[in-house]
Design a protein around this motif. Structure first.
Motif, PDB file in Angstrom:
ATOM      1  N   LEU A   1     -31.282  17.821  -2.197  1.00  0.00           N
ATOM      2  CA  LEU A   1     -30.805  17.751  -3.637  1.00  0.00           C
ATOM      3  C   LEU A   1     -30.242  16.616  -4.162  1.00  0.00           C
ATOM      4  CD1 LEU A   1     -29.253  21.324  -3.162  1.00  0.00           C
ATOM      5  CD2 LEU A   1     -31.724  20.773  -4.163  1.00  0.00           C
ATOM      6  N   TRP A   2     -29.497  15.888  -3.518  1.00  0.00           N
ATOM      7  CA  TRP A   2     -28.627  14.798  -3.903  1.00  0.00           C
ATOM      8  C   TRP A   2     -28.000  14.062  -2.737  1.00  0.00           C
ATOM      9  CZ3 TRP A   2     -23.225  14.619  -3.621  1.00  0.00           C
ATOM     10  CH2 TRP A   2     -22.557  16.184  -3.285  1.00  0.00           C
ATOM     11  N   ARG A   3     -27.552  12.767  -2.807  1.00  0.00           N
ATOM     12  CA  ARG A   3     -26.753  12.134  -1.829  1.00  0.00           C
ATOM     13  C   ARG A   3     -25.933  11.249  -2.409  1.00  0.00           C
ATOM     14  NH1 ARG A   3     -31.897   8.532   0.224  1.00  0.00           N
ATOM     15  NH2 ARG A   3     -32.857  10.537   0.482  1.00  0.00           N
ATOM     16  N   VAL A   4     -24.767  10.957  -1.548  1.00  0.00           N
ATOM     17  CA  VAL A   4     -23.729   9.991  -1.986  1.00  0.00           C
ATOM     18  C   VAL A   4     -23.245   9.383  -0.678  1.00  0.00           C
ATOM     19  CG1 VAL A   4     -21.956  11.517  -1.957  1.00  0.00           C
ATOM     20  CG2 VAL A   4     -21.916   9.684  -3.462  1.00  0.00           C
ATOM     21  N   GLN A   5     -22.650   8.020  -0.985  1.00  0.00           N
ATOM     22  CA  GLN A   5     -22.104   7.596   0.552  1.00  0.00           C
ATOM     23  C   GLN A   5     -20.476   7.237   0.064  1.00  0.00           C
ATOM     24  OE1 GLN A   5     -24.029   3.553   0.548  1.00  0.00           O
ATOM     25  NE2 GLN A   5     -25.900   4.453   1.286  1.00  0.00           N
ATOM     26  N   ARG A   6     -20.025   7.285   1.467  1.00  0.00           N
ATOM     27  CA  ARG A   6     -18.535   6.952   1.511  1.00  0.00           C
ATOM     28  C   ARG A   6     -18.325   5.748   2.709  1.00  0.00           C
ATOM     29  NH1 ARG A   6     -18.366   9.153  -2.740  1.00  0.00           N
ATOM     30  NH2 ARG A   6     -16.687  10.572  -3.384  1.00  0.00           N
ATOM     31  N   PRO A   7     -17.148   5.325   3.060  1.00  0.00           N
ATOM     32  CA  PRO A   7     -16.751   4.354   3.991  1.00  0.00           C
ATOM     33  C   PRO A   7     -16.823   5.158   5.266  1.00  0.00           C
ATOM     34  CG  PRO A   7     -15.124   4.234   2.215  1.00  0.00           C
ATOM     35  CD  PRO A   7     -15.945   5.463   1.873  1.00  0.00           C
ATOM     36  N   ALA A   8     -17.270   4.167   6.135  1.00  0.00           N
ATOM     37  CA  ALA A   8     -17.268   4.908   7.593  1.00  0.00           C
ATOM     38  C   ALA A   8     -15.885   5.603   8.076  1.00  0.00           C
ATOM     39  CB  ALA A   8     -17.950   3.694   8.573  1.00  0.00           C
ATOM     40  N   SER A   9     -14.729   5.170   7.697  1.00  0.00           N
ATOM     41  CA  SER A   9     -13.611   5.488   8.104  1.00  0.00           C
ATOM     42  C   SER A   9     -12.805   6.436   6.927  1.00  0.00           C
ATOM     43  CB  SER A   9     -12.836   4.474   8.909  1.00  0.00           C
ATOM     44  OG  SER A   9     -12.436   3.597   7.765  1.00  0.00           O
ATOM     45  N   CYS A  10     -12.076   7.027   7.462  1.00  0.00           N
ATOM     46  CA  CYS A  10     -11.103   7.883   6.571  1.00  0.00           C
ATOM     47  C   CYS A  10     -11.998   8.841   5.550  1.00  0.00           C
ATOM     48  CB  CYS A  10     -10.223   7.029   5.628  1.00  0.00           C
ATOM     49  SG  CYS A  10      -9.336   5.844   6.810  1.00  0.00           S
TER      50      CYS A  10
END
Length: 430
Positions: free
Chosen positions: A114-123
């Motif tokens: 459906l969809w995707r999004v990224q975030r930092p590897a920590s926190c």
């Protein structure tokens, strides 16, 4: 059905994988607190723009000789997740390491990405929430917290993702954003948080005043559907936030456990004496959800301190179903709640006991669905009929090993830890 060791020791139960994930998360969250006021080392930068996919995953070839009968003919997909995903309202969400950043991907039970999004590897953490049928717009309804049936309206399910970045007030501020689980559209946020995700539900906490690493400080809970703060231990003396279970907030205060609608100033739903969690009177410490045992349907295992067992509580009503429990599961097909103490597995329907039976030492419930419960230890697998409590058969007699599901949905899809995390999904929608 009782079986010996699986030929694939890498197939972990949902509990073992949860412990491994918790360890990895703890290491990631350790980077959320700055030491000596120094800025963290530069890291890969995520793309925070939602990418809408809305297309089918390619089917993947797998060894089907070790699958349980209910999954033997279902299409297989490999979404690329590094661990067992979460699930709500007909949609899975999982994550994987994408070159130093975390990529979160939403996939439906038919194998459509459906969809995707990224975030930092920590926190970075995430949690899903689904508004129970009939609960939207009805502030007095507790609904069915934690239910994961495909019939829930997709626009009433959210994925809450945390993030970290610099602000005028902090070098590493944690925030949360709520997304429509089906479309990826932002529903609320970002809102600033006291620290990383603690759970259950959208509950967050910073470091304790005594140390930057270790026990968390005061907790804060959000309305999962608006991002509004609904409880804050820093602002209410004696308050202990236990968790947010979809549209129900559970707290402890003054010797009582109190449930309210998970909205700002939400109405009270029920009260329960803390003592009811432990008839033996031996447990001490703050009230919390039993570690490593997620809520199922409307049931949560609540305990005190660092105890390894707790009481099964229906968060819709406050009814205590069973005590001294170390694991639970729910089978929607049989409408059966399963509870497991040291070596006794029991089945409940409508809050009433239906059967109980012994199981081998060291067993945990990996998953339940389709009137079958899959239990496993480090050395063996046991299958139980959830309606009768009798032994059941789930694998061909010639199976060279036993692939055990880590998650089964109400619609019959399943997640397996094979060579990769694999979705045994439903045939394409007509």
């Amino acid at each position: 059905m009782r079986a010996g060791p699986s030929t694939r020791s890498s197939r972990l139960s949902r509990r073992a994988r949860a412990v491994a994930a918790a360890g990895a998360l703890a290491l990631a969250l350790a980077g959320c607190s700055l030491i000596g006021g120094e800025e963290p080392a530069p890291a890969a930068q995520p793309d925070r723009t939602v990418e809408v996919i809305d297309g089918p995953l390619a089917e993947t070839a797998i060894d089907r000789s070790q699958l349980p009968y209910p999954f033997a003919e279902l299409p297989a997909f490999a979404p690329g997740w590094d661990d067992v995903p979460q699930y709500a309202a007909g949609v899975f969400m999982g994550l994987h390491d994408a070159g130093g950043v975390l990529e979160f991907t939403a996939v439906d039970a038919h194998g459509k990405e459906l969809w995707r999004v990224q975030r930092p590897a920590s926190c970075s953490g995430y949690v899903l929430a689904a508004q129970p049928p009939g609960a939207a717009g009805d502030p007095g309804s507790a609904g069915v917290p934690g239910a994961t049936g495909d019939e829930l309206p997709a626009d009433e399910a959210v994925a809450i993702l945390t993030d970290v970045g610099t602000t005028e007030d902090a070098l590493a501020a944690t925030t949360a954003t709520g997304y429509n689980l089906l479309t990826g559209q932002v529903r609320w946020g970002p809102v600033q948080l006291p620290g990383p995700h603690q759970g259950p539900g959208p509950v967050f906490a910073g470091a304790s005043p005594a140390s930057a690493v270790g026990a968390g400080g005061p907790r804060q809970a959000l309305d999962p559907f608006t991002g509004e703060v609904i409880a804050d231990e820093a602002e209410q003396d004696g308050l202990e936030i236990v968790g947010v279970y979809d549209d129900v907030l559970v707290v402890a205060r003054g010797g009582e456990i109190i449930a309210t609608k998970a909205t700002a100033g939400g109405p009270e739903l029920w009260r329960l004496p803390v003592a009811d969690l432990d008839p033996t009177g031996t447990l001490t410490g703050r009230v919390n959800a039993l570690a490593g045992v997620p809520a199922v349907a409307s049931y949560a295992v609540l305990t005190r301190g660092e105890a390894r067992t707790g009481a099964v509580v229906d968060v819709r009503t406050g009814e205590v179903i069973d005590t001294g429990i170390r694991d639970i599961a729910f089978d929607p097909a049989g409408d059966v709640l399963l509870t497991l103490d040291t070596q006794t597995l029991a089945g409940y329907s409508g809050g009433e006991p239906q059967w109980s039976r012994g199981v081998s030492e060291g067993m945990r419930i990996s998953a339940a669905g389709g009137v079958l419960a899959y239990l496993r230890s480090d050395t063996s697998v046991e299958i139980v009929n959830t309606v009768t409590g009798e032994d059941a058969v789930a694998y061909p007699p010639e199976a060279p090993g036993f692939a055990v599901p880590a998650l089964i949905t109400e619609s019959g899809a399943g997640i397996f830890a094979l060579e990769a995390i694999t979705l045994l999904g439903l045939p394409p929608a007509p």
